[in-house]
Motif scaffolding. Structure first.
Motif, PDB file in Angstrom:
ATOM      1  N   ALA A  59     -24.552  10.094   6.851  1.00 20.60           N
ATOM      2  CA  ALA A  59     -23.579   9.211   7.497  1.00 20.60           C
ATOM      3  C   ALA A  59     -22.599   8.620   6.487  1.00 20.60           C
ATOM      4  CB  ALA A  59     -24.301   8.090   8.238  1.00 20.60           C
ATOM      5  N   MET A  60     -22.950   8.628   5.210  1.00 21.52           N
ATOM      6  CA  MET A  60     -22.089   8.051   4.174  1.00 21.52           C
ATOM      7  C   MET A  60     -21.155   9.071   3.529  1.00 21.52           C
ATOM      8  SD  MET A  60     -22.570   4.854   4.119  1.00 21.52           S
ATOM      9  CE  MET A  60     -21.802   4.357   2.595  1.00 21.52           C
ATOM     10  N   ILE A  61     -21.263  10.337   3.909  1.00 20.85           N
ATOM     11  CA  ILE A  61     -20.443  11.371   3.284  1.00 20.85           C
ATOM     12  C   ILE A  61     -18.955  11.093   3.496  1.00 20.85           C
ATOM     13  CG2 ILE A  61     -19.818  13.828   3.346  1.00 20.85           C
ATOM     14  CD1 ILE A  61     -22.814  14.405   3.862  1.00 20.85           C
ATOM     15  N   ASP A  62     -18.553  10.827   4.738  1.00 26.14           N
ATOM     16  CA  ASP A  62     -17.134  10.565   5.001  1.00 26.14           C
ATOM     17  C   ASP A  62     -16.658   9.289   4.317  1.00 26.14           C
ATOM     18  OD1 ASP A  62     -16.715  12.876   6.442  1.00 26.14           O
ATOM     19  OD2 ASP A  62     -17.208  11.942   8.378  1.00 26.14           O
ATOM     20  N   VAL A  63     -17.518   8.280   4.283  1.00 28.39           N
ATOM     21  CA  VAL A  63     -17.166   7.031   3.582  1.00 28.39           C
ATOM     22  C   VAL A  63     -16.967   7.323   2.092  1.00 28.39           C
ATOM     23  CG1 VAL A  63     -18.013   4.738   2.915  1.00 28.39           C
ATOM     24  CG2 VAL A  63     -18.362   5.564   5.249  1.00 28.39           C
ATOM     25  N   GLY A  64     -17.898   8.069   1.514  1.00 33.09           N
ATOM     26  CA  GLY A  64     -17.807   8.429   0.098  1.00 33.09           C
ATOM     27  C   GLY A  64     -16.566   9.240  -0.210  1.00 33.09           C
ATOM     28  N   LYS A  65     -16.244  10.219   0.656  1.00 33.63           N
ATOM     29  CA  LYS A  65     -15.040  11.032   0.459  1.00 33.63           C
ATOM     30  C   LYS A  65     -13.789  10.162   0.467  1.00 33.63           C
ATOM     31  CE  LYS A  65     -16.320  15.508   2.385  1.00 33.63           C
ATOM     32  NZ  LYS A  65     -16.156  16.453   3.498  1.00 33.63           N
ATOM     33  N   SER A  66     -13.679   9.319   1.467  1.00 34.36           N
ATOM     34  CA  SER A  66     -12.497   8.455   1.576  1.00 34.36           C
ATOM     35  C   SER A  66     -12.396   7.501   0.395  1.00 34.36           C
ATOM     36  CB  SER A  66     -12.528   7.650   2.876  1.00 34.36           C
ATOM     37  OG  SER A  66     -12.306   8.495   3.969  1.00 34.36           O
ATOM     38  N   LEU A  67     -13.502   6.857   0.068  1.00 35.76           N
ATOM     39  CA  LEU A  67     -13.486   5.923  -1.059  1.00 35.76           C
ATOM     40  C   LEU A  67     -13.086   6.613  -2.358  1.00 35.76           C
ATOM     41  CD1 LEU A  67     -16.651   3.661  -0.637  1.00 35.76           C
ATOM     42  CD2 LEU A  67     -14.276   2.911  -0.757  1.00 35.76           C
ATOM     43  N   HIS A  68     -13.726   7.737  -2.643  1.00 38.15           N
ATOM     44  CA  HIS A  68     -13.455   8.438  -3.894  1.00 38.15           C
ATOM     45  C   HIS A  68     -12.000   8.900  -3.951  1.00 38.15           C
ATOM     46  CE1 HIS A  68     -14.755  10.199  -7.604  1.00 38.15           C
ATOM     47  NE2 HIS A  68     -14.460  11.433  -7.236  1.00 38.15           N
ATOM     48  N   PHE A  69     -11.492   9.425  -2.849  1.00 36.88           N
ATOM     49  CA  PHE A  69     -10.107   9.907  -2.796  1.00 36.88           C
ATOM     50  C   PHE A  69      -9.119   8.759  -2.997  1.00 36.88           C
ATOM     51  CE2 PHE A  69      -6.207  10.582  -0.390  1.00 36.88           C
ATOM     52  CZ  PHE A  69      -5.765  11.798  -0.879  1.00 36.88           C
ATOM     53  N   TRP A  70      -9.221   7.721  -2.173  1.00 32.65           N
ATOM     54  CA  TRP A  70      -8.236   6.633  -2.214  1.00 32.65           C
ATOM     55  C   TRP A  70      -8.344   5.809  -3.482  1.00 32.65           C
ATOM     56  CZ3 TRP A  70      -4.055   7.158   0.274  1.00 32.65           C
ATOM     57  CH2 TRP A  70      -4.036   7.860   1.482  1.00 32.65           C
ATOM     58  N   LEU A  71      -9.546   5.575  -3.951  1.00 33.80           N
ATOM     59  CA  LEU A  71      -9.697   4.838  -5.209  1.00 33.80           C
ATOM     60  C   LEU A  71      -9.117   5.625  -6.380  1.00 33.80           C
ATOM     61  CD1 LEU A  71     -13.301   3.376  -4.796  1.00 33.80           C
ATOM     62  CD2 LEU A  71     -11.146   2.079  -4.802  1.00 33.80           C
ATOM     63  N   ALA A  72      -9.331   6.942  -6.388  1.00 35.31           N
ATOM     64  CA  ALA A  72      -8.810   7.777  -7.480  1.00 35.31           C
ATOM     65  C   ALA A  72      -7.285   7.748  -7.510  1.00 35.31           C
ATOM     66  CB  ALA A  72      -9.321   9.212  -7.337  1.00 35.31           C
ATOM     67  N   TYR A  73      -6.644   7.895  -6.357  1.00 37.11           N
ATOM     68  CA  TYR A  73      -5.178   7.906  -6.342  1.00 37.11           C
ATOM     69  C   TYR A  73      -4.597   6.509  -6.581  1.00 37.11           C
ATOM     70  CZ  TYR A  73      -4.767  12.804  -5.347  1.00 37.11           C
ATOM     71  OH  TYR A  73      -4.815  14.171  -5.466  1.00 37.11           O
ATOM     72  N   THR A  74      -5.290   5.468  -6.167  1.00 38.80           N
ATOM     73  CA  THR A  74      -4.831   4.107  -6.469  1.00 38.80           C
ATOM     74  C   THR A  74      -4.986   3.844  -7.965  1.00 38.80           C
ATOM     75  OG1 THR A  74      -5.531   3.417  -4.262  1.00 38.80           O
ATOM     76  CG2 THR A  74      -5.066   1.672  -5.847  1.00 38.80           C
ATOM     77  N   PHE A  75      -6.088   4.313  -8.551  1.00 42.60           N
ATOM     78  CA  PHE A  75      -6.287   4.212  -9.993  1.00 42.60           C
ATOM     79  C   PHE A  75      -5.157   4.920 -10.731  1.00 42.60           C
ATOM     80  CE2 PHE A  75      -8.833   6.041 -13.721  1.00 42.60           C
ATOM     81  CZ  PHE A  75      -8.563   4.974 -14.545  1.00 42.60           C
ATOM     82  N   LEU A  76      -4.791   6.122 -10.274  1.00 41.50           N
ATOM     83  CA  LEU A  76      -3.693   6.860 -10.890  1.00 41.50           C
ATOM     84  C   LEU A  76      -2.395   6.046 -10.843  1.00 41.50           C
ATOM     85  CD1 LEU A  76      -2.563   9.438 -12.192  1.00 41.50           C
ATOM     86  CD2 LEU A  76      -2.217  10.333  -9.867  1.00 41.50           C
ATOM     87  N   ALA A  77      -2.133   5.372  -9.729  1.00 43.69           N
ATOM     88  CA  ALA A  77      -0.935   4.535  -9.620  1.00 43.69           C
ATOM     89  C   ALA A  77      -0.969   3.407 -10.661  1.00 43.69           C
ATOM     90  CB  ALA A  77      -0.816   3.958  -8.210  1.00 43.69           C
ATOM     91  N   PHE A  78      -2.138   2.805 -10.859  1.00 45.32           N
ATOM     92  CA  PHE A  78      -2.250   1.742 -11.862  1.00 45.32           C
ATOM     93  C   PHE A  78      -2.148   2.286 -13.285  1.00 45.32           C
ATOM     94  CE2 PHE A  78      -3.584  -0.904  -8.360  1.00 45.32           C
ATOM     95  CZ  PHE A  78      -3.067  -2.141  -8.718  1.00 45.32           C
ATOM     96  N   VAL A  79      -2.609   3.508 -13.509  1.00 46.96           N
ATOM     97  CA  VAL A  79      -2.442   4.140 -14.821  1.00 46.96           C
ATOM     98  C   VAL A  79      -0.946   4.339 -15.096  1.00 46.96           C
ATOM     99  CG1 VAL A  79      -2.805   6.291 -16.121  1.00 46.96           C
ATOM    100  CG2 VAL A  79      -4.707   5.241 -14.893  1.00 46.96           C
ATOM    101  N   ILE A  80      -0.203   4.768 -14.090  1.00 43.50           N
ATOM    102  CA  ILE A  80       1.244   4.940 -14.257  1.00 43.50           C
ATOM    103  C   ILE A  80       1.908   3.593 -14.545  1.00 43.50           C
ATOM    104  CG2 ILE A  80       3.376   5.582 -13.037  1.00 43.50           C
ATOM    105  CD1 ILE A  80       1.612   7.812 -11.663  1.00 43.50           C
ATOM    106  N   LEU A  81       1.485   2.537 -13.837  1.00 43.61           N
ATOM    107  CA  LEU A  81       2.004   1.193 -14.132  1.00 43.61           C
ATOM    108  C   LEU A  81       1.687   0.793 -15.574  1.00 43.61           C
ATOM    109  CD1 LEU A  81       1.141  -0.935 -10.962  1.00 43.61           C
ATOM    110  CD2 LEU A  81       3.420  -0.345 -11.816  1.00 43.61           C
ATOM    111  N   HIS A  82       0.499   1.121 -16.029  1.00 42.38           N
ATOM    112  CA  HIS A  82       0.089   0.814 -17.399  1.00 42.38           C
ATOM    113  C   HIS A  82       0.984   1.545 -18.404  1.00 42.38           C
ATOM    114  CE1 HIS A  82      -2.408   0.034 -20.862  1.00 42.38           C
ATOM    115  NE2 HIS A  82      -2.782   1.290 -20.973  1.00 42.38           N
ATOM    116  N   ILE A  83       1.252   2.813 -18.143  1.00 39.98           N
ATOM    117  CA  ILE A  83       2.120   3.604 -19.021  1.00 39.98           C
ATOM    118  C   ILE A  83       3.525   3.002 -19.049  1.00 39.98           C
ATOM    119  CG2 ILE A  83       3.262   5.854 -19.282  1.00 39.98           C
ATOM    120  CD1 ILE A  83       0.596   7.088 -18.196  1.00 39.98           C
TER     121      ILE A  83
END
Length: 177
Positions: free
Chosen positions: A124-148
């Motif tokens: 039951a947590m597979i879809d939650v995990g997929k969404s979390l991992h996907f959105w957190l990763a791309y939000t992290f990438l946005a913050f990395v770009i802000l850092h750069i």
């Protein structure tokens, strides 16, 4: 700073392998080993992150017990950006472990060494995990770009050093004739 660059390289590898492997067909042989490599680099990155946080706390303790920083608007902005980056550096792999452990037990390895599960198997947590991992990763990438962007002077200086190094080590070959 060497730890900073090692972690930067790890996160780049994680992002490239992560975006690549999910696009591969399930029956392709390389997909499984790529997932294992991705998870291994994630575990390595979490270990480096722990080391980096402990080192940073030591540096802060030595620095700020002598003299407190000037709490300017710029200091708060810089602190908030870096604190957010550290939160994402922790959350993205943890969400990946949640996703991985939700599929089946005992499937996260560190370059072949089986690691204990952080989360119980729970389909039951597979879809939650997929969404979390996907959105957190791309939000992290946005913050990395802000850092750069925030460190553009450092980026320009490092780029100049790199191009000068390349020019001196690999000069253009002179044409004969």
């Amino acid at each position: 700073m060497s730890l900073h660059w090692a972690m930067s390289a790890c996160y780049l590898v994680l992002f490239i392998t992560g975006t690549s492997m999910v696009r591969l067909p399930g029956e392709l042989f390389i997909r499984g080993p790529l997932y294992d490599f991705h998870k291994s680099v994630a575990v390595l990155t979490m270990a480096l992150l722990t080391w980096r946080i402990l080192t940073l706390l030591q540096v802060w303790w030595k620095k700020y017990t002598k003299r407190l920083p000037k709490f300017t608007k710029e200091w708060y902005k810089n602190f908030a950006l870096h604190a957010t980056l550290y939160v994402f550096m922790w959350l993205v792999p943890v969400a990946g472990f949640l996703l991985s452990n939700s599929y089946k037990t005992n499937n996260v390895k560190f370059f072949g060494i089986l690691l204990p599960d952080m989360f119980p198997q729970n389909s039951a947590m597979i879809d939650v995990g997929k969404s979390l991992h996907f959105w957190l990763a791309y939000t992290f990438l946005a913050f990395v770009i802000l850092h750069i962007l925030a460190e553009k002077k450092v980026v320009r200086a490092n780029w100049r050093r790199l191009t000068n190094f390349v020019r001196t080590k690999f000069p253009k070959s002179q044409k004969v004739g």
